[in-house]
Design an enzyme around this catalytic site. Structure first.
Site, PDB file in Angstrom:
ATOM      1  N   GLY A 170       0.788  -1.230   0.000  1.00  0.00           N
ATOM      2  CA  GLY A 170       0.000   0.000   0.000  1.00  0.00           C
ATOM      3  C   GLY A 170       0.820   1.280   0.000  1.00  0.00           C
ATOM      4  O   GLY A 170       0.262   2.369  -0.058  1.00  0.00           O
ATOM      5  N   LYS A 206      -7.753   1.484 -12.566  1.00  0.00           N
ATOM      6  CA  LYS A 206      -9.121   1.798 -12.160  1.00  0.00           C
ATOM      7  C   LYS A 206      -9.248   1.420 -10.676  1.00  0.00           C
ATOM      8  O   LYS A 206      -8.762   0.369 -10.268  1.00  0.00           O
ATOM      9  CB  LYS A 206     -10.085   0.959 -13.009  1.00  0.00           C
ATOM     10  CG  LYS A 206     -11.537   1.052 -12.613  1.00  0.00           C
ATOM     11  CD  LYS A 206     -12.228   2.166 -13.359  1.00  0.00           C
ATOM     12  CE  LYS A 206     -13.627   2.418 -12.767  1.00  0.00           C
ATOM     13  NZ  LYS A 206     -13.976   3.845 -12.815  1.00  0.00           N
ATOM     14  N   ILE A 208     -11.111  -0.014  -7.610  1.00  0.00           N
ATOM     15  CA  ILE A 208     -12.250  -0.892  -7.314  1.00  0.00           C
ATOM     16  C   ILE A 208     -12.771  -0.532  -5.921  1.00  0.00           C
ATOM     17  O   ILE A 208     -12.019  -0.627  -4.948  1.00  0.00           O
ATOM     18  CB  ILE A 208     -11.818  -2.381  -7.339  1.00  0.00           C
ATOM     19  CG1 ILE A 208     -11.031  -2.719  -8.610  1.00  0.00           C
ATOM     20  CG2 ILE A 208     -13.029  -3.297  -7.169  1.00  0.00           C
ATOM     21  CD1 ILE A 208     -11.824  -2.793  -9.878  1.00  0.00           C
ATOM     22  N   HIS A 213     -10.692  -9.009  -0.243  1.00  0.00           N
ATOM     23  CA  HIS A 213      -9.357  -9.501  -0.538  1.00  0.00           C
ATOM     24  C   HIS A 213      -9.402 -11.019  -0.381  1.00  0.00           C
ATOM     25  O   HIS A 213      -9.532 -11.528   0.731  1.00  0.00           O
ATOM     26  CB  HIS A 213      -8.341  -8.877   0.427  1.00  0.00           C
ATOM     27  CG  HIS A 213      -6.946  -9.405   0.245  1.00  0.00           C
ATOM     28  ND1 HIS A 213      -5.942  -9.171   1.142  1.00  0.00           N
ATOM     29  CD2 HIS A 213      -6.414 -10.145  -0.736  1.00  0.00           C
ATOM     30  CE1 HIS A 213      -4.835  -9.761   0.715  1.00  0.00           C
ATOM     31  NE2 HIS A 213      -5.100 -10.362  -0.423  1.00  0.00           N
ATOM     32  N   LYS A 242      -3.343  -7.653   8.053  1.00  0.00           N
ATOM     33  CA  LYS A 242      -4.501  -8.533   8.233  1.00  0.00           C
ATOM     34  C   LYS A 242      -4.699  -8.835   9.705  1.00  0.00           C
ATOM     35  O   LYS A 242      -3.724  -8.987  10.444  1.00  0.00           O
ATOM     36  CB  LYS A 242      -4.285  -9.842   7.471  1.00  0.00           C
ATOM     37  CG  LYS A 242      -4.251  -9.656   5.962  1.00  0.00           C
ATOM     38  CD  LYS A 242      -3.684 -10.874   5.259  1.00  0.00           C
ATOM     39  CE  LYS A 242      -3.468 -10.571   3.783  1.00  0.00           C
ATOM     40  NZ  LYS A 242      -2.499 -11.491   3.186  1.00  0.00           N
ATOM     41  N   ASN A 295       2.544 -13.357  -3.644  1.00  0.00           N
ATOM     42  CA  ASN A 295       3.469 -13.387  -2.516  1.00  0.00           C
ATOM     43  C   ASN A 295       4.306 -14.646  -2.617  1.00  0.00           C
ATOM     44  O   ASN A 295       3.778 -15.752  -2.606  1.00  0.00           O
ATOM     45  CB  ASN A 295       2.707 -13.339  -1.202  1.00  0.00           C
ATOM     46  CG  ASN A 295       1.895 -12.073  -1.093  1.00  0.00           C
ATOM     47  OD1 ASN A 295       2.362 -10.987  -1.435  1.00  0.00           O
ATOM     48  ND2 ASN A 295       0.653 -12.190  -0.666  1.00  0.00           N
ATOM     49  N   ARG A 297       6.234 -16.473  -0.817  1.00  0.00           N
ATOM     50  CA  ARG A 297       6.678 -16.990   0.484  1.00  0.00           C
ATOM     51  C   ARG A 297       5.527 -17.758   1.135  1.00  0.00           C
ATOM     52  O   ARG A 297       4.399 -17.708   0.656  1.00  0.00           O
ATOM     53  CB  ARG A 297       7.048 -15.824   1.397  1.00  0.00           C
ATOM     54  CG  ARG A 297       5.853 -14.893   1.587  1.00  0.00           C
ATOM     55  CD  ARG A 297       5.974 -13.920   2.723  1.00  0.00           C
ATOM     56  NE  ARG A 297       4.677 -13.317   2.984  1.00  0.00           N
ATOM     57  CZ  ARG A 297       4.175 -12.266   2.376  1.00  0.00           C
ATOM     58  NH1 ARG A 297       4.864 -11.678   1.412  1.00  0.00           N
ATOM     59  NH2 ARG A 297       2.982 -11.808   2.678  1.00  0.00           N
ATOM     60  N   ARG A 342      -5.208 -13.070  14.631  1.00  0.00           N
ATOM     61  CA  ARG A 342      -3.821 -12.736  14.965  1.00  0.00           C
ATOM     62  C   ARG A 342      -3.802 -12.045  16.315  1.00  0.00           C
ATOM     63  O   ARG A 342      -4.332 -10.949  16.461  1.00  0.00           O
ATOM     64  CB  ARG A 342      -3.224 -11.813  13.903  1.00  0.00           C
ATOM     65  CG  ARG A 342      -3.137 -12.461  12.531  1.00  0.00           C
ATOM     66  CD  ARG A 342      -2.301 -11.614  11.608  1.00  0.00           C
ATOM     67  NE  ARG A 342      -2.344 -12.131  10.242  1.00  0.00           N
ATOM     68  CZ  ARG A 342      -1.558 -11.691   9.258  1.00  0.00           C
ATOM     69  NH1 ARG A 342      -0.688 -10.723   9.505  1.00  0.00           N
ATOM     70  NH2 ARG A 342      -1.653 -12.198   8.045  1.00  0.00           N
TER      71      ARG A 342
END
Ligand code: MV4
Length: 507
Positions: A170, A206, A208, A213, A242, A295, A297, A342
């Site tokens: 981000g 564009k 969204i 996600h 997250k 990602n 990993r 988490r």
């Protein structure tokens, strides 16, 4: 070649819960595990649980867990044949993956070339488009100037999103709603990109609005086989961090799962991918999905996939690196429902301010369908050198409503004393009607933060409650429960409060 020779010794270039996760996989595979540690982690659980451990430097990551050369030297010195990087730290540094291989060891991860290809967001977009993978409408080439930006933005309409080509996480991202904002936003995005990545290239997509996600887990072996292990719903996030993940996603039908899975596998193949990886998608309200990035990993939230697929992802990472054939079916329908919270040392009431201290007491939940992937124990010091993840509480149940009830039960059992944690916040999310209905998107959490992080009952009341609980516990210990005495609590809420108070009082 069904039985590739397995490594005898593997070094884990990480710390905390993920180091422990990899150590456990090693021990199940009969591999000897080597931990690394900084001054701050000399007494950490991952150091004790490993078969041996090597000191790599002082507390700051830049002088310990990020010292690639020193870590490779340590691995050679103890005779490790392979290095597992976990997530974060050196896990997505192309140069480190390359150096490990050049040093004659096996890298438990994708080829350095795949890390490089997916590390550049524009290169990843180019690969995806070539492979027929749907991406958000936008450019691939960096914007040349404001005029270029204006013309491009106009061609697919506002709002648009400016993104750093070198980006991720981000940084360097700017939403632009009208043409009048474009110039200043472009300059701001370029400045931020230059500061964060040393590269001011910015491109445009564009924007969204309000998507979910959803990400797809992929596994690929060295023999050309690549499969998808279904999706994870990761919309509940704050500032690109997250907080709660689940598998499957309420928004993904078996048919959509099949299409997203095929798409993710196509993207992985386009990058020459081997080992475990994750394709991130935005899923919009109409059910259209767009590839964002890959990602390269193992991810923090991998356990939810493990629980609904029955596949041990870390064991497979190691087997694949050793040359094994991926003998898992092409299609595994998810079985039941898994949720991960988490648990961080952050104070939700104070804007998720990192909290430090020593863990003076902890009680971990257990019982049916509960898994704790943690990195702390009583006595652990929580400082500011590393990220604030204390552990992950993961539950499995047959249905989503049952998984939510199980998570509530497990969160109520969990006690961590000594630092503030996100436990209470998670309980509030579990109780929220939107969450229960699965009606969330990537903006949901940040829009509902005030209600989800309001201060709990004042301390005086907590103290009174603790005294009452102590008296109650004292009575329970001395007096046999009678029918009349024990039947007064009626509501579910009261039961939970009472159980919590007893737990504290009996500590
Ligand atoms: C987007 C988007 C909306 N539209 N792209 C955030 C970081 C990077 N991974 C891509 N991100 C986004 N890209 C378009 N065209 C919204 C986000 C985004 C986001 C994506 C996934 C998870 C959380 C997010 C939080 C805010 C914004």
């Amino acid at each position: 070649m069904p039985h590739a020779p397995m490594f005898r010794k593997l070094l884990i270039a990480n710390r905390g819960e993920i180091a422990l996760r990899v150590i456990r996989a090693c021990h199940e595979l009969g591999i000897s595990s080597v931990a690394i540690y900084s001054d701050a982690d000399a007494h950490a659980p991952h150091v004790r649980e490993a078969d041996e451990a090597v000191h790599v430097g002082p507390a700051p990551s830049s002088e310990s867990y990020l010292r690639g050369e020193a870590i490779i030297a340590a691995a050679k010195q103890v005779g490790a044949e392979a290095i597992h990087p976990g997530y974060g730290f050196l896990s997505e540094r192309e140069w480190f993956a390359r150096k490990v291989v050049e040093s004659g060891m096996v890298w438990i991860g994708p080829p350095a070339s795949a890390i490089a290809a997916m590390g550049s967001k524009t290169e990843a977009r180019r690969l995806a488009i070539q492979a027929g993978v749907p991406v958000v409408p936008g450019t691939i080439e960096p914007l040349r100037d404001v005029t270029d930006a204006r013309e491009t933005a106009k061609s697919f309409g506002y709002p648009v999103l400016l993104k750093a080509a070198a980006g991720g996480g981000g940084k360097g991202m700017r939403v632009v709603r009208t043409e009048s904002e474009l110039e200043s936003s472009l300059h701001a995005a370029q400045r931020e990109a230059r500061n964060a990545f040393g590269d001011d290239a910015v491109y445009v997509e564009k924007y969204i609005e309000g998507p979910r996600h959803v990400e797809i887990q992929v596994l690929a072996d060295h023999h050309g086989r690549a499969i998808s292990l279904g999706e994870r719903e990761c919309s509940i996030q704050r500032r690109h961090q997250k907080m709660i993940e689940e598998a499957p996603s309420v928004a993904v039908s078996p048919e959509l799962r099949r299409r997203m899975g095929q798409t993710a596998v196509a993207a992985a193949r386009a990058a020459g991918y081997v080992n475990a990886g994750t394709c991130e998608f935005l899923l919009d309200r109409e059910g259209s999905f767009y590839f964002l990035e890959m990602n390269t990993r193992l991810q923090v939230e991998h356990p939810v996939t493990e629980l609904v697929s029955g596949v041990d992802l870390v064991q497979w990472q190691i087997r694949i690196a050793a040359g094994a054939h991926l003998d898992i079916p092409d299609v595994i329908e998810p079985s039941g429902w898994a949720i991960e919270c988490r648990i961080t040392s952050e104070d939700p009431v104070n804007g998720f301010l990192p909290s430090t201290g020593r863990i003076s007491f902890m009680h971990l939940p257990a019982g049916p369908g509960v898994r704790w992937d943690g990195g702390i124990e009583p006595g652990s010091s929580i400082g500011l050198h590393y990220d604030s993840l204390l552990g992950k509480l993961i539950v499995w149940a047959e249905t989503r409503p049952q998984a939510i009830e199980r998570m509530r039960r497990a969160l109520h059992e969990l006690r961590i004393v000594g630092v503030e944690t996100s436990r209470e916040f998670h309980l509030r999310v579990m109780d929220h009607a939107d969450y229960r209905n699965g009606a969330v998107n990537i903006q949901w959490l940040e829009q509902r933060l005030p209600a989800l992080t309001r201060a709990p009952i004042p301390e005086d009341e907590t103290r009174l409650a603790a005294v009452a609980a102590a008296l109650l516990a004292h009575r329970d210990r001395g007096v046999r429960p009678t029918r009349t005495g024990e039947s007064r609590v009626t509501s579910h809420e009261n039961d939970l409060w009472r159980r919590a108070a007893r737990l504290d009082a009996l500590r």
